[in-house]
Design an enzyme around this catalytic site. Structure first.
Site, PDB file in Angstrom:
ATOM      1  N   LEU A  15       6.773  -7.416  10.765  1.00 23.46           N
ATOM      2  CA  LEU A  15       8.141  -7.859  10.474  1.00 23.46           C
ATOM      3  C   LEU A  15       9.042  -6.699  10.075  1.00 23.46           C
ATOM      4  CD1 LEU A  15       9.019  -7.976   7.211  1.00 23.46           C
ATOM      5  CD2 LEU A  15       7.449  -9.874   7.222  1.00 23.46           C
ATOM      6  N   ARG A  16      10.308  -6.843  10.429  1.00 24.93           N
ATOM      7  CA  ARG A  16      11.332  -5.880  10.012  1.00 24.93           C
ATOM      8  C   ARG A  16      12.098  -6.482   8.854  1.00 24.93           C
ATOM      9  NH1 ARG A  16      14.575  -6.528  15.262  1.00 24.93           N
ATOM     10  NH2 ARG A  16      13.759  -8.599  14.829  1.00 24.93           N
ATOM     11  N   LYS A  55      18.635   0.640   5.229  1.00 25.83           N
ATOM     12  CA  LYS A  55      19.212   0.183   6.491  1.00 25.83           C
ATOM     13  C   LYS A  55      20.057  -1.045   6.181  1.00 25.83           C
ATOM     14  CE  LYS A  55      15.625  -2.985   8.080  1.00 25.83           C
ATOM     15  NZ  LYS A  55      14.747  -3.349   9.177  1.00 25.83           N
ATOM     16  N   ASN A 115       4.199   1.842  14.158  1.00 25.32           N
ATOM     17  CA  ASN A 115       5.186   2.490  13.286  1.00 25.32           C
ATOM     18  C   ASN A 115       5.325   3.973  13.610  1.00 25.32           C
ATOM     19  OD1 ASN A 115       5.938   0.166  12.056  1.00 25.32           O
ATOM     20  ND2 ASN A 115       5.169   0.657  10.020  1.00 25.32           N
ATOM     21  N   GLY A 162      21.065   9.772  14.047  1.00 20.38           N
ATOM     22  CA  GLY A 162      21.834   9.751  12.811  1.00 20.38           C
ATOM     23  C   GLY A 162      21.020  10.347  11.681  1.00 20.38           C
ATOM     24  N   THR A 165       0.869  -1.182   0.000  1.00 16.70           N
ATOM     25  CA  THR A 165       0.000   0.000   0.000  1.00 16.70           C
ATOM     26  C   THR A 165       0.902   1.227   0.000  1.00 16.70           C
ATOM     27  OG1 THR A 165      -0.063  -0.178   2.418  1.00 16.70           O
ATOM     28  CG2 THR A 165      -1.948  -1.061   1.224  1.00 16.70           C
ATOM     29  N   PHE A 173      15.751   1.765  19.083  1.00 17.41           N
ATOM     30  CA  PHE A 173      15.238   2.849  18.236  1.00 17.41           C
ATOM     31  C   PHE A 173      15.557   4.219  18.812  1.00 17.41           C
ATOM     32  CE2 PHE A 173      12.894   1.514  14.436  1.00 17.41           C
ATOM     33  CZ  PHE A 173      13.223   0.170  14.513  1.00 17.41           C
ATOM     34  N   LEU A 174      16.677   4.289  19.501  1.00 12.63           N
ATOM     35  CA  LEU A 174      17.123   5.567  20.051  1.00 12.63           C
ATOM     36  C   LEU A 174      18.501   5.903  19.464  1.00 12.63           C
ATOM     37  CD1 LEU A 174      15.641   7.408  22.056  1.00 12.63           C
ATOM     38  CD2 LEU A 174      17.098   6.500  23.868  1.00 12.63           C
ATOM     39  N   CYS A 200       8.221   1.755   4.637  1.00 11.03           N
ATOM     40  CA  CYS A 200       7.149   1.668   5.649  1.00 11.03           C
ATOM     41  C   CYS A 200       7.011   2.925   6.501  1.00 11.03           C
ATOM     42  CB  CYS A 200       7.379   0.456   6.530  1.00 11.03           C
ATOM     43  SG  CYS A 200       7.418  -1.063   5.573  1.00 11.03           S
TER      44      CYS A 200
HETATM   45  C1  UGA Z   1       9.409  -1.121  10.127  1.00 14.37           C
HETATM   46  C2  UGA Z   1       8.978  -1.586  11.528  1.00 14.37           C
HETATM   47  O1  UGA Z   1      10.122  -1.641  12.390  1.00 14.37           O
HETATM   48  C3  UGA Z   1       8.352  -2.972  11.457  1.00 14.37           C
HETATM   49  O2  UGA Z   1       7.884  -3.364  12.730  1.00 14.37           O
HETATM   50  C4  UGA Z   1       7.175  -2.913  10.475  1.00 14.37           C
HETATM   51  O3  UGA Z   1       6.570  -4.184  10.318  1.00 14.37           O
HETATM   52  C5  UGA Z   1       7.670  -2.454   9.118  1.00 14.37           C
HETATM   53  O4  UGA Z   1       8.290  -1.147   9.246  1.00 14.37           O
HETATM   54  C6  UGA Z   1       6.495  -2.373   8.195  1.00 14.37           C
HETATM   55  O5  UGA Z   1       5.634  -1.507   8.401  1.00 14.37           O
HETATM   56  O6  UGA Z   1       6.354  -3.236   7.336  1.00 14.37           O
HETATM   57  P1  UGA Z   1      11.500  -1.667   8.539  1.00 14.37           P
HETATM   58  O7  UGA Z   1      10.932  -0.662   7.590  1.00 14.37           O
HETATM   59  O8  UGA Z   1      11.972  -2.983   8.024  1.00 14.37           O
HETATM   60  O9  UGA Z   1      10.419  -2.020   9.682  1.00 14.37           O
HETATM   61  O10 UGA Z   1      12.737  -0.958   9.232  1.00 14.37           O
HETATM   62  P2  UGA Z   1      13.149  -0.501  10.710  1.00 14.37           P
HETATM   63  O11 UGA Z   1      14.043  -1.505  11.292  1.00 14.37           O
HETATM   64  O12 UGA Z   1      11.964  -0.072  11.476  1.00 14.37           O
HETATM   65  O13 UGA Z   1      14.021   0.786  10.367  1.00 14.37           O
HETATM   66  C7  UGA Z   1      13.401   1.912   9.752  1.00 14.37           C
HETATM   67  C8  UGA Z   1      14.370   3.030   9.568  1.00 14.37           C
HETATM   68  O14 UGA Z   1      14.680   3.625  10.825  1.00 14.37           O
HETATM   69  C9  UGA Z   1      15.707   2.670   8.932  1.00 14.37           C
HETATM   70  O15 UGA Z   1      16.015   3.618   7.945  1.00 14.37           O
HETATM   71  C10 UGA Z   1      16.678   2.727  10.087  1.00 14.37           C
HETATM   72  O16 UGA Z   1      17.967   3.053   9.662  1.00 14.37           O
HETATM   73  C11 UGA Z   1      16.078   3.833  10.935  1.00 14.37           C
HETATM   74  N1  UGA Z   1      16.435   3.768  12.374  1.00 14.37           N
HETATM   75  C12 UGA Z   1      16.084   2.707  13.127  1.00 14.37           C
HETATM   76  C13 UGA Z   1      17.113   4.836  12.949  1.00 14.37           C
HETATM   77  O17 UGA Z   1      17.435   5.837  12.283  1.00 14.37           O
HETATM   78  N2  UGA Z   1      17.415   4.785  14.279  1.00 14.37           N
HETATM   79  C14 UGA Z   1      17.070   3.739  15.047  1.00 14.37           C
HETATM   80  O18 UGA Z   1      17.383   3.763  16.259  1.00 14.37           O
HETATM   81  C15 UGA Z   1      16.394   2.668  14.462  1.00 14.37           C
END
Ligand code: UGA
Length: 445
Positions: free
Chosen positions: A161-162, A334, A219, A264, A93, A260-261, A271
């Site tokens: 899921l991530r 990421k 999210n 950067g 979506t 998630f803290l 997502c």
């Molecule tokens: C995210 C959610 O974490 C999942 O739970 C969810 O299912 C998914 O979206 C979705 O909606 O399908 P994802 O997009 O795979 O998962 O990635 P994340 O691990 O959440 O990271 C998202 C972004 O945040 C990345 O660019 C990462 O680099 C950034 N990030 C993450 C930070 O800048 N700082 C952090 O401390 C953590």
């Protein structure tokens, strides 16, 4: 008799879900409108980089030596409709062009292609991330279009899921949330998820709207947490403080926690950015827009990180970008993913290139995707090659490989030893000791 499961849409979510269902012991048929994707999956290959997924597919895809043969793929909606007792809708979506709202056309099309072939009682389960209120609308659409009428039930089962951890998150999620309106949904989904439930994964049953909201709220919370620490990074920069020490100290408060803290370059991907925007748009439609105005700020803080990184790079190139060589380490949004959708790294690389620098990018897995989306950037086969002759090196996606780089070895090939760490994870002391100027967002120079 064991349930038969169809999975509609075989992208990140669907391909992983289909393989996980086969791992749980069910007969599974994956459906996609893209014949190329279906051919790839049938050959036991994964169309994207996702650790552990190709092993799981090969273990189950029919026609491969030693496989259980429980998993097959098709492009025929009729075949999937006739096959499944439970149909999972896993299509994407995306953000609508020119607006914040989610594009529901793939979800609607999935229901429309399936429903006319549903002649016996079945359960259709939505997993896609949708605006709250969609499940109610789709339940009616399904019953109206299916020959079996109300016998085609709908449930909503958001996916958390991530990317990079898709397999483990699908086999053992943190929680299973089911939005249902009674009927057989709970009983059937308890059967589908018997294995994780037995392993202690919490199983929550709610109404449709709550289940839909659990996903968007989760999210939004994650995005807010990241933008919170990045806002602190802006203040740290102004005050001469160090955001990495600040977040380490905050993390020790159990109520805050360190996940998630990480400050950067902020969040990207397919997502978080589009989900918070779609959530704002939906709240507006519901007359609750005030409740989510803070998400606009969360989005702005996040986007500002990218411009700040470009500025920092420009500061390092006294006299501007023209004629300067910039090495960019990282292209995926990421690490452990080849997904470049709304990638902060590529966004920064492209902005710098547009301002006149010669930008060379290297990423361990996302090179093909990056090349397709940004053919104007230069690409190298290794970090060392990307850094050759560079005036500034930008570390923008925190792959393990980059943490292991030897500052002296890289220092020998660059034109100037200037490093910007966009993810605050490299060892500043080690780089400085090797003669580098090390700068990062939210930290003193
Ligand atoms: C995210 C959610 O974490 C999942 O739970 C969810 O299912 C998914 O979206 C979705 O909606 O399908 P994802 O997009 O795979 O998962 O990635 P994340 O691990 O959440 O990271 C998202 C972004 O945040 C990345 O660019 C990462 O680099 C950034 N990030 C993450 C930070 O800048 N700082 C952090 O401390 C953590």
């Amino acid at each position: 008799m064991t349930l038969r499961i169809s999975v509609i849409g075989t992208g990140y979510l669907g391909a992983t879900h289909a393989a996980a269902m086969a791992e749980f012991g069910f007969e599974v048929l994956g459906l996609d409108i893209d014949p190329e994707k279906i051919a790839t999956l049938t050959a036991g290959q994964v169309p994207m980089y996702e650790p552990g997924l190709s092993e799981l597919l090969l273990k189950h895809v029919a026609g491969h030596e030693g496989s259980t043969g429980r998993l097959r793929f098709t492009t025929s909606a009729q075949e999937a409709a006739e096959f499944g007792d439970v149909h999972f809708v896993c299509v994407n979506t995306p953000q609508r062009k020119g607006e914040f709202a989610a594009d529901m056309s793939y979800v609607d099309a999935a229901i429309d292609s399936l429903a006319p072939h549903l002649t016996r009682p079945v359960l259709v389960v939505g997993k896609s991330t949708v605006p709250v209120g969609s499940a109610g609308r789709l339940a009616e659409r399904l019953a109206a279009l299916a020959p079996v009428g109300e016998g085609a039930e709908l449930a909503w089962n958001p996916e958390f899921l991530r990317e990079g951890f898709a397999v483990q998150d699908t086999l053992r999620p943190d929680r299973i949330v089911i939005g249902a309106r009674g009927g057989r949904a709970e009983e059937l989904l308890r059967e589908v998820y018997a294995e994780p439930i037995a392993a202690g994964v919490p199983f929550l049953v709610t109404d449709y709207a709550t289940a839909e909201l659990v996903k968007t709220a989760a999210n939004s919370f994650l995005a807010t947490k990241i933008s919170f620490i990045n806002a602190m990074a802006e203040v740290c920069e102004a005050a001469g403080a160090d955001v990495t020490q600040l977040s380490a100290a905050l993390a020790l408060d159990d109520r805050i926690g360190g996940k998630f803290l990480n400050s950067g370059l902020g969040f990207g991907g397919g997502c978080l950015p589009k989900d918070i925007r779609a959530f704002m748009a939906r709240a507006g439609e519901l007359g609750a827009d005030q409740a989510l105005t803070f998400l606009r700020e969360v989005d702005s803080i996040n986007m500002r990180r990218r411009s700040r990184m470009v500025e920092l790079a420009r500061e390092q190139c006294a006299g501007g970008f023209l004629g300067r060589r910039i090495a960019v380490l990282g292209a995926a949004f990421k690490p452990n993913s080849d997904d470049i959708r709304d990638s902060p790294a590529l966004n920064v690389a492209a902005q710098i290139q547009l301002q006149g620098a010669q930008v060379t990018v290297y990423d361990p897995k996302a090179m093909d995707n990056a090349r397709k989306m940004f053919p104007g950037l230069a690409y190298a086969d290794s970090a060392l090659e990307a850094a050759e002759g560079a005036h500034v090196v930008l570390h923008l996606t925190e792959w393990q490989e980059f943490r292991a780089l030897d500052p002296a070895e890289l220092g020998a090939v660059v034109a100037e030893r200037r490093l910007l760490d966009g993810r605050n994870v490299l060892d500043a002391d080690a780089w400085r000791a090797a003669g580098w100027t090390y700068r990062a967002l939210g930290r003193p120079s």
